[in-house]
Design a protein around this motif. Structure first.
Motif, short mmCIF file in Angstrom:
data_model
loop_
_atom_site.label_atom_id
_atom_site.label_comp_id
_atom_site.label_asym_id
_atom_site.label_seq_id
_atom_site.Cartn_x
_atom_site.Cartn_y
_atom_site.Cartn_z
N SER A 348 0.83 -1.20 0.00
CA SER A 348 0.00 0.00 0.00
C SER A 348 0.86 1.26 0.00
O SER A 348 0.54 2.25 -0.68
N SER A 349 1.97 1.22 0.74
CA SER A 349 2.84 2.39 0.79
C SER A 349 3.50 2.64 -0.57
O SER A 349 3.68 3.79 -0.98
N VAL A 350 3.85 1.57 -1.28
CA VAL A 350 4.42 1.74 -2.63
C VAL A 350 3.37 2.35 -3.56
O VAL A 350 3.66 3.28 -4.33
N ALA A 351 2.14 1.84 -3.47
CA ALA A 351 1.06 2.38 -4.31
C ALA A 351 0.82 3.85 -4.01
O ALA A 351 0.50 4.64 -4.91
N SER A 352 0.97 4.24 -2.73
CA SER A 352 0.72 5.63 -2.36
C SER A 352 1.78 6.58 -2.88
O SER A 352 1.59 7.80 -2.86
N VAL A 353 2.91 6.04 -3.34
CA VAL A 353 3.93 6.86 -3.98
C VAL A 353 3.75 6.86 -5.49
O VAL A 353 3.80 7.90 -6.15
N ILE A 354 3.52 5.67 -6.08
CA ILE A 354 3.45 5.54 -7.54
C ILE A 354 2.15 6.11 -8.09
O ILE A 354 2.15 6.88 -9.06
N SER A 355 1.02 5.74 -7.47
CA SER A 355 -0.28 6.10 -8.04
C SER A 355 -0.51 7.61 -8.11
O SER A 355 -1.02 8.10 -9.12
N PRO A 356 -0.18 8.40 -7.06
CA PRO A 356 -0.41 9.84 -7.18
C PRO A 356 0.30 10.46 -8.39
O PRO A 356 -0.26 11.33 -9.06
N PHE A 357 1.52 10.00 -8.66
CA PHE A 357 2.22 10.52 -9.83
C PHE A 357 1.47 10.16 -11.11
O PHE A 357 1.23 11.01 -11.99
N LEU A 358 1.08 8.89 -11.25
CA LEU A 358 0.37 8.45 -12.46
C LEU A 358 -0.97 9.16 -12.62
O LEU A 358 -1.33 9.62 -13.71
N MET A 359 -1.71 9.27 -11.52
CA MET A 359 -3.05 9.84 -11.60
C MET A 359 -3.01 11.34 -11.91
O MET A 359 -3.81 11.85 -12.70
N THR A 360 -2.10 12.05 -11.28
CA THR A 360 -2.03 13.50 -11.54
C THR A 360 -1.57 13.77 -12.96
O THR A 360 -2.04 14.71 -13.61
N GLN A 361 -0.65 12.94 -13.47
CA GLN A 361 -0.22 13.11 -14.85
C GLN A 361 -1.35 12.80 -15.82
O GLN A 361 -1.52 13.49 -16.84
#
Length: 408
Positions: A348-361
């Motif tokens: 979950s912590s990895v997703a909380s770093v990767i996903s915000p970048f992908l989603m905002t882009q």
């Protein structure tokens, strides 16, 4: 509602109080960064992002360690120690003289925040397998309610200064630890404990027992896809609603409160009877279908009031996380539950770093093309992949394994 063991409501209350404490500090964090760093709000936003990374990295490494420690020494001492660390950390941040101290505090909070692994393990220890997913749903509800109450309370306390919410959070965490010391029983029997080994206290070691059972790896991949998809809400909702409907901050806040309320109602009142009727796997498939429908509807919604209608069926995505946890926890024995839940926390912590970048882009790319729903299309894509994996997994036979609980 009835619980199988009195440890469960204590853990749920602990998760609620802990999440309130975490949410209390969010409204004042920008002002405190501006003051300590002597920077503008733009730079403060970037610094807050770096703090989020520090929090997530600490949680990634600490999750399997705390989970494996709880498999060795029991859940109670690990939970109490984590609550004490939270209390000390918030007190430290209340007194922090520089940004470096704030970063240290966020890292400590990330490590202590990995406590959700041992907390989930308590539920796995004392709840029958057929009721386990519903109990995980109650835990998610406590987490969601805490995030509704916490920021609102933090906004009120901010009137007493930017450090006041940190003091309140410290008091809550230390009070939480005191309640655990006084009332919480140990849930892990001594017969189910195992030695602590550093080679097991990482994300690969945490999931090693799962790979000895059928179809565990695909379920883990589906879990990753879901974690990436679900982050679209906290990451982009405020920006998306402002761009799409020109909502004010107040309107965005009310919509988030509504999302939290509807989700909590589903977690508390709908998950248990639904899983009782159609099982974990059926609830998981229904939840993913509702999630995909919701993501697509949000991507193409035209009028603001429709958001409130769409969220009603979309809230049934609340089935997904508890059902995935329940299915995974069935596949290993009682000696490995802490490691499993800690590993899930690391994911979950990895997703909380990767996903915000992908989603905002994705959001920004869509806006440039006149389509603000890009992030929700990306989330729908992740959810479709998760659904495909789950359907494929359901069709495969699960061979019996030693120590694991047979799946119903």
């Amino acid at each position: 509602m009835r619980f199988e063991n009195r440890a469960v409501p204590i853990v749920l209350a602990a998760v609620l109080i802990d999440t309130i404490g975490f949410g209390i500090v969010l409204p004042v964090l920008p002002a405190l960064i501006v003051r300590l760093g002597r920077v503008g709000i733009d730079d403060a936003t970037r610094i807050a992002g770096y703090m989020l990374v520090a929090f997530a990295v600490a949680q990634f490494f600490a999750g399997p360690v705390l989970g494996t420690l709880s498999d060795r020494f029991g859940r109670r001492p690990v939970l109490i120690a984590s609550m004490l660390a939270f209390g000390a950390d918030y007190a430290l941040m209340a007194l922090a003289p520089t940004l470096a101290w704030l970063f240290l505090g966020r890292a400590i909070a990330g490590a202590a925040g990995a406590v959700y692994g041992p907390a989930s393990s308590v539920i796995a220890d004392v709840t029958p397998v057929e009721k386990r997913s519903a109990a995980f749903g109650y835990m998610n509800a406590a987490f969601g309610i805490g995030f509704i109450i916490g920021p609102a309370l933090g906004g009120v306390l901010a009137g007493f200064g930017p450090r006041a919410p940190f003091i309140a959070a410290a008091v809550l965490a230390l009070g939480n630890a005191a309640v655990m010391v006084a009332l919480m029983p140990e849930s892990l029997a001594r017969a189910h404990r195992r030695p602590f080994r550093w080679r097991d206290a990482h994300i690969v070691g945490a999931f090693k027992p799962l790979f000895k059972t059928g179809n565990a790896a695909p379920l883990l991949l589906a879990t990753v896809m879901w974690m990436l998809a679900n982050m679209v809400y906290p990451t982009t909702w405020a920006f998306w609603a402002t761009i799409r409907f020109h909502w004010s901050p107040g309107a965005v806040g009310w919509s988030l409160a509504y999302v939290g309320l509807v989700t909590a109602i589903v977690q508390i009142f709908v998950i248990a009877p639904t899983i009782g009727r159609i099982g974990d796997r059926g609830a998981l498939i229904v939840g993913l279908l509702c999630a995909i429908t919701g993501f697509l509807a949000f991507a193409f919604v035209q009028v603001g009031w429709q958001v409130y209608v769409i969220m009603l069926p979309a809230a049934l995505q609340g089935f997904v996380a508890p059902a995935l946890k329940g299915l995974l926890s069935r596949r290993i024995g009682p000696t490995q539950q802490g490691a499993l839940q800690g590993g899930l926390g690391s994911m979950s912590s990895v997703a909380s770093v990767i996903s915000p970048f992908l989603m905002t882009q994705a959001l920004a790319a869509g806006v440039e093309r006149g389509f603000p729903g890009g992030a929700f299309l990306l989330a729908a894509s992740f959810a479709v992949i998760a659904l495909g994996i789950v359907v494929w997994t359901v069709l495969q036979p699960v061979p019996p394994t030693t120590g694991a609980v047979a799946e119903a």
